[in-house]
Design a protein around this motif. Sequence first.
Motif, short mmCIF file in Angstrom:
data_model
loop_
_atom_site.label_atom_id
_atom_site.label_comp_id
_atom_site.label_asym_id
_atom_site.label_seq_id
_atom_site.Cartn_x
_atom_site.Cartn_y
_atom_site.Cartn_z
N ARG A 48 5.00 5.20 28.78
CA ARG A 48 6.41 4.96 29.14
C ARG A 48 7.32 6.01 28.52
NH1 ARG A 48 5.29 -0.83 28.07
NH2 ARG A 48 6.15 -0.48 25.98
N GLN A 49 7.08 6.34 27.24
CA GLN A 49 7.93 7.30 26.55
C GLN A 49 7.81 8.69 27.17
OE1 GLN A 49 10.04 6.41 23.61
NE2 GLN A 49 10.93 8.17 24.68
N PRO A 99 3.18 2.00 25.42
CA PRO A 99 4.43 2.63 24.98
C PRO A 99 4.38 4.15 25.09
CG PRO A 99 3.71 0.95 23.41
CD PRO A 99 2.59 1.15 24.38
N THR A 154 3.09 -2.08 31.32
CA THR A 154 3.57 -3.08 30.37
C THR A 154 2.93 -2.96 28.99
OG1 THR A 154 1.89 -4.64 31.20
CG2 THR A 154 4.09 -4.78 32.17
N LEU A 165 13.94 -2.51 27.28
CA LEU A 165 13.47 -1.31 26.59
C LEU A 165 14.56 -0.27 26.34
CD1 LEU A 165 10.16 -0.72 28.60
CD2 LEU A 165 10.38 -1.76 26.34
N HIS A 166 15.67 -0.31 27.07
CA HIS A 166 16.65 0.78 27.01
C HIS A 166 17.60 0.65 25.82
CE1 HIS A 166 18.37 -2.51 29.44
NE2 HIS A 166 19.52 -2.18 28.88
N LEU A 204 15.09 5.26 25.83
CA LEU A 204 14.44 4.03 25.37
C LEU A 204 14.73 3.77 23.90
CD1 LEU A 204 10.83 4.33 26.89
CD2 LEU A 204 12.83 3.18 27.86
N SER A 205 14.77 2.51 23.54
CA SER A 205 14.79 2.12 22.13
C SER A 205 13.36 2.25 21.60
CB SER A 205 15.26 0.66 22.00
OG SER A 205 14.87 0.13 20.75
N ASN A 206 13.18 3.05 20.55
CA ASN A 206 11.84 3.25 20.00
C ASN A 206 11.20 1.93 19.58
OD1 ASN A 206 11.88 6.04 20.34
ND2 ASN A 206 12.80 6.40 18.32
N ASN A 208 6.56 -3.38 22.97
CA ASN A 208 6.36 -3.85 24.34
C ASN A 208 7.30 -4.99 24.70
OD1 ASN A 208 4.24 -2.07 25.10
ND2 ASN A 208 2.75 -3.34 24.02
N ASN A 267 10.32 -0.27 22.64
CA ASN A 267 9.21 0.31 23.39
C ASN A 267 7.89 0.10 22.67
OD1 ASN A 267 8.05 1.86 25.56
ND2 ASN A 267 7.93 3.59 24.14
N SER A 327 10.34 -3.87 31.06
CA SER A 327 8.89 -4.00 31.25
C SER A 327 8.62 -5.43 31.69
CB SER A 327 8.15 -3.69 29.94
OG SER A 327 6.79 -4.03 30.05
#
Length: 395
Positions: A341-342, A338, A335, A367-368, A355-357, A363, A360, A378
């Motif tokens: 996750r990336q 970033p 969580t 996120l997509h 993911l959307s920068n 937080n 992400n 998250s």
Amino acid sequence: MLVLTFYQYGKQLDYSIFKLYHKKYSLQVRGEISWNSGDKLEWNIFNSYNKKFQTNNLDLNANSQTLAIENGLINYAQIIAHPNLSNHTFAIIVHKIACGGADFTEISLLNQLSLDKLTKFKVVSPLQQAQDIALAEACLNYYLNSKHYACFDSGFHKSIDASQQLLAPNLTWLNQGVRNYGTFGLALHNLVSKLSDITDKKSAKGKWIIIYLSNTMSLVCALKNGKSKYCSASDLFSLVPTPQNCGQLDPQLIPNLAACQQINPAEILDQALESNLTNLANSATSSLEGLLHSSQAQAKLAVDYYVQVLCQIIAGAGNLLQGIDGIIFSGELGTNSPQLRQIIIDQLAWLGISLSNKANLENQTKLHKKSSLAQVFSLKDSPHKAMLNQLLERI
């Protein structure tokens, strides 16, 4: 009435105190008790707004606070008798028990007889089960007028097929009941309960992968229709390497290397037991987060290896489900990192997940990207709320 919930893992014991009324509840206070230093116990207390307002530091070896560790266990009787807890009158106390096997899968009344039955599962949860039982016994002996219940981390994983519970193709282990009962089931159950709040009902009952990431544990759980179908870890093992453990290893490697090097297999076994991400990184850093932020080449190799293994397990879980409708990141790193996750989603780009920068980096919960073929969220977990909801269903 007041309800006390306990959840412990490793060297940390968390508790929450709720006020229960008409099948509704409100958090009054929560506490975190840790004994990482070996001779000191730190007790932090937070209000209902998650603001810390009290800290106690107890000397584990002081005569006035006899909390010394024996066989890896704290003297829980001293903790539960502390005024931080004993000043309250609890109508109900709900305990987390790591493993209930096939015998205990739902919330159950807890007494000494049931604790005696649960002792046999120490073979599949040697540390956590012993801790949970020791705490529960101390509470039963001290809070005589409270009603005690047990919730089981393994209960959420009761829907996993027998073939996915095998630790190895070993009939002896199977007959002894040594299998993968999963772990963190209460936290995962809480995450599943949130799906209907963040996506439509059809998607919530679809095929999901939970990626739980912390500095000490990484696991992958596959869900279908809200039920666990696979878990990559239990209290016995973890397929994903961490700074503390090796992950999956073929035991045949040990005698083969010993024969090649003409040395005692015990020496190779010692080397295998020292295998972990910290060892590979040749670093004093004992956290995954530290390795992520390191500029050293060996640390990068360790992170690359970690992500490679993790994504292979995620892909395998997706194959088991025959598709992935969504991914949930949870745990302290899941969580709050970033970067991690990336890196993981980049490795899964072949699945059409992106993911959307902005989301992400901030937080955010969602996120997509709109173009992503799978949803990504998250979510913070709360095993205490899972325990309380099970209690409400029971009573």
